[in-house]
Design a protein around this motif. Structure first.
Motif, PDB file in Angstrom:
ATOM      1  N   PRO B 134     -11.619 -53.558  -9.685  1.00 13.59           N
ATOM      2  CA  PRO B 134     -10.385 -54.021  -9.053  1.00 13.59           C
ATOM      3  C   PRO B 134      -9.526 -52.820  -8.676  1.00 13.59           C
ATOM      4  N   LYS B 136      -5.512 -51.486  -7.174  1.00 13.38           N
ATOM      5  CA  LYS B 136      -4.123 -51.887  -6.933  1.00 13.38           C
ATOM      6  C   LYS B 136      -3.373 -50.694  -6.407  1.00 13.38           C
ATOM      7  N   GLN B 172      -9.265 -57.235   0.946  1.00 18.12           N
ATOM      8  CA  GLN B 172      -9.711 -58.509   0.381  1.00 18.12           C
ATOM      9  C   GLN B 172      -9.252 -59.615   1.319  1.00 18.12           C
ATOM     10  N   ARG B 177     -13.888 -59.922  -1.613  1.00 16.28           N
ATOM     11  CA  ARG B 177     -13.733 -58.473  -1.439  1.00 16.28           C
ATOM     12  C   ARG B 177     -14.536 -58.041  -0.214  1.00 16.28           C
ATOM     13  N   ASN B 244      -2.448 -56.247  -5.437  1.00 13.68           N
ATOM     14  CA  ASN B 244      -3.520 -56.347  -6.445  1.00 13.68           C
ATOM     15  C   ASN B 244      -4.747 -56.931  -5.792  1.00 13.68           C
ATOM     16  N   ASP B 246      -8.116 -58.140  -6.784  1.00 18.41           N
ATOM     17  CA  ASP B 246      -8.886 -58.447  -7.987  1.00 18.41           C
ATOM     18  C   ASP B 246     -10.274 -58.974  -7.700  1.00 18.41           C
ATOM     19  N   LEU B 248     -13.936 -59.181  -7.018  1.00 21.44           N
ATOM     20  CA  LEU B 248     -14.987 -58.193  -7.275  1.00 21.44           C
ATOM     21  C   LEU B 248     -16.270 -58.605  -6.569  1.00 21.44           C
TER      22      LEU B 248
END
Lengths: 110, 264
Positions: B134, B136, B172, B177, B244, B246, B248
């Motif tokens: 992940p 950020k 994303q 992703r 963010n 996240d 994956l």
């Protein structure tokens, strides 16, 4: 005959009992045993030679043991303990060998 | 010279064997046998006693010697033993010091540490690129409401390319992703597919990178936002201090592409 049996009996008793040697006796016991062995072989040789005498055997046995212990003690006091006891063991061994040689010649003529 | 003590006459030992026959032709064996016969004399008893003592003493001494270790040694012997043990202890100490030095140098050698941290760095970077980690950071969020479902896969691809051109480092789309082999398509119901996963509008595109650069790139005339507006998809861009990402991506081992082995 009986003393030989006695020897075996002593061996057996010692094997069974396994006693601890007291501390004051410990330095003298090995040399005393060798000296006694020398006396025994000498006795057997005397038998071969036809001149064995019970009394002589007993006296020589005891005197051998006492003299050997005395020599060890004296050597320890003088500070030459190990050398002196080595010498005593050598001499006793010599005597045992020569007695054994005589016995052998008597028995096997060789 | 010492003599056999049982002889009642003084005779040196070294003369060796005496003549065995004394007139009566007795051989050594017969003498031995004669002597061996049990006799009940006091001297014999005493001799027996002494023999018992001798046997006893022999066995005791042997047992004592076997079971006692250091107690019976003389002072000289003990000193020699102590010297030997001290020598050995010295050698072992030296060896231990040497091994400790070797171990310490191996543990703290700086070359290895740098290599390890460099490998860690690279792992992080590659993880972000491959979508296995992940990410950020500052970036933008593009919301495409698309009520009429006019957005085509080509539009999404354009947006991704434009973002990459603007230096986006992680992207994303609607919870999927975007990585090197992400593809966009539609299924039979005209549902948008990203990497084979169906997504529903409103599509939220998250990108980590320089917010200014990326939003400027989005806003160029004839660019992504313009095209989407003309289609009627109602796009909007928001710059965010923290984005963010996240979602994956499980790493996929390539089936055809092979590494040619040259290290970078």
């Amino acid at each position: 005959m009986i003393p030989a049996l006695g020897l075996v009996a002593g061996l057996v008793i010692g094997l069974l009992l396994h006693p601890d040697v007291p501390l004051w006796l410990q330095p003298y016991l090995p040399i005393a045993v060798v000296a006694a062995l020398d006396a025994v072989f000498g006795a057997v040789r005397a038998v071969m030679d036809g001149i064995f005498n019970d009394r002589v055997f007993v006296i020589s046995f005891l005197s051998n043991v006492v003299v050997a212990a005395l020599i060890v003690f004296l050597g320890d006091q003088l500070g030459v303990g190990s050398q002196l006891s080595t010498g005593v063991v050598v001499v006793l061994g010599l005597r045992i060998f020569s007695n054994m040689a005589a016995i052998r010649r008597h028995l096997f003529h060789a | 010279m010492p003599e056999p003590s049982e002889m009642s006459t003084d005779e040196p030992d070294t003369t060796g064997g005496q003549p065995t026959d004394e007139g009566a032709g007795r051989s050594g064996w017969s003498r031995l046998l004669r002597m061996g016969r049990p006799r009940a004399t006091r001297a014999n008893l005493f001799a027996t006693l002494l023999a018992v003592l001798l046997g006893f003493a022999m066995v005791t001494q042997v047992h004592e010697h076997r079971t006692s270790g250091l107690e019976n040694l003389s002072q000289g012997d003990l000193i020699a033993l102590l010297d030997g043990v001290n020598q050995q202890s010295l050698h072992l100490d030296q060896e231990r010091a040497k091994l400790t030095r070797t171990r310490d140098s191996l543990k703290t050698s700086s070359g290895d540490k740098a290599a390890i941290s460099a490998a860690q760095e690279r792992k992080n970077v590659l993880g972000i690129l491959a979508g296995t980690l992940p990410a950020k950071g500052p970036g933008i969020a593009i919301t495409v409401s698309d009520p009429d479902r006019v957005v085509q896969p080509a539009n999404l691809l354009d947006a991704v390319e434009e973002l990459r051109d603007a230096g986006a480092e992680a992207i994303q789309i609607a919870g999927v992703r975007v990585v090197a082999d992400t593809w966009f398509g539609v299924d039979d119901d005209n549902t948008m597919l990203v990497d084979g996963q169906p997504i529903q509008p409103p599509y939220i595109i998250l990108a980590i990178g320089s917010p200014h650069t990326m939003s400027t790139a989005m806003a160029i005339p004839g660019g992504v936002i313009d095209s989407l507006k003309q289609l009627g998809a109602h796009p909007s861009v928001a710059s965010l201090k923290t984005v963010n990402i996240d979602a994956l991506r499980a790493p996929k081992k390539p089936r055809y592409a092979q590494s040619d082995g040259s290290a970078s």
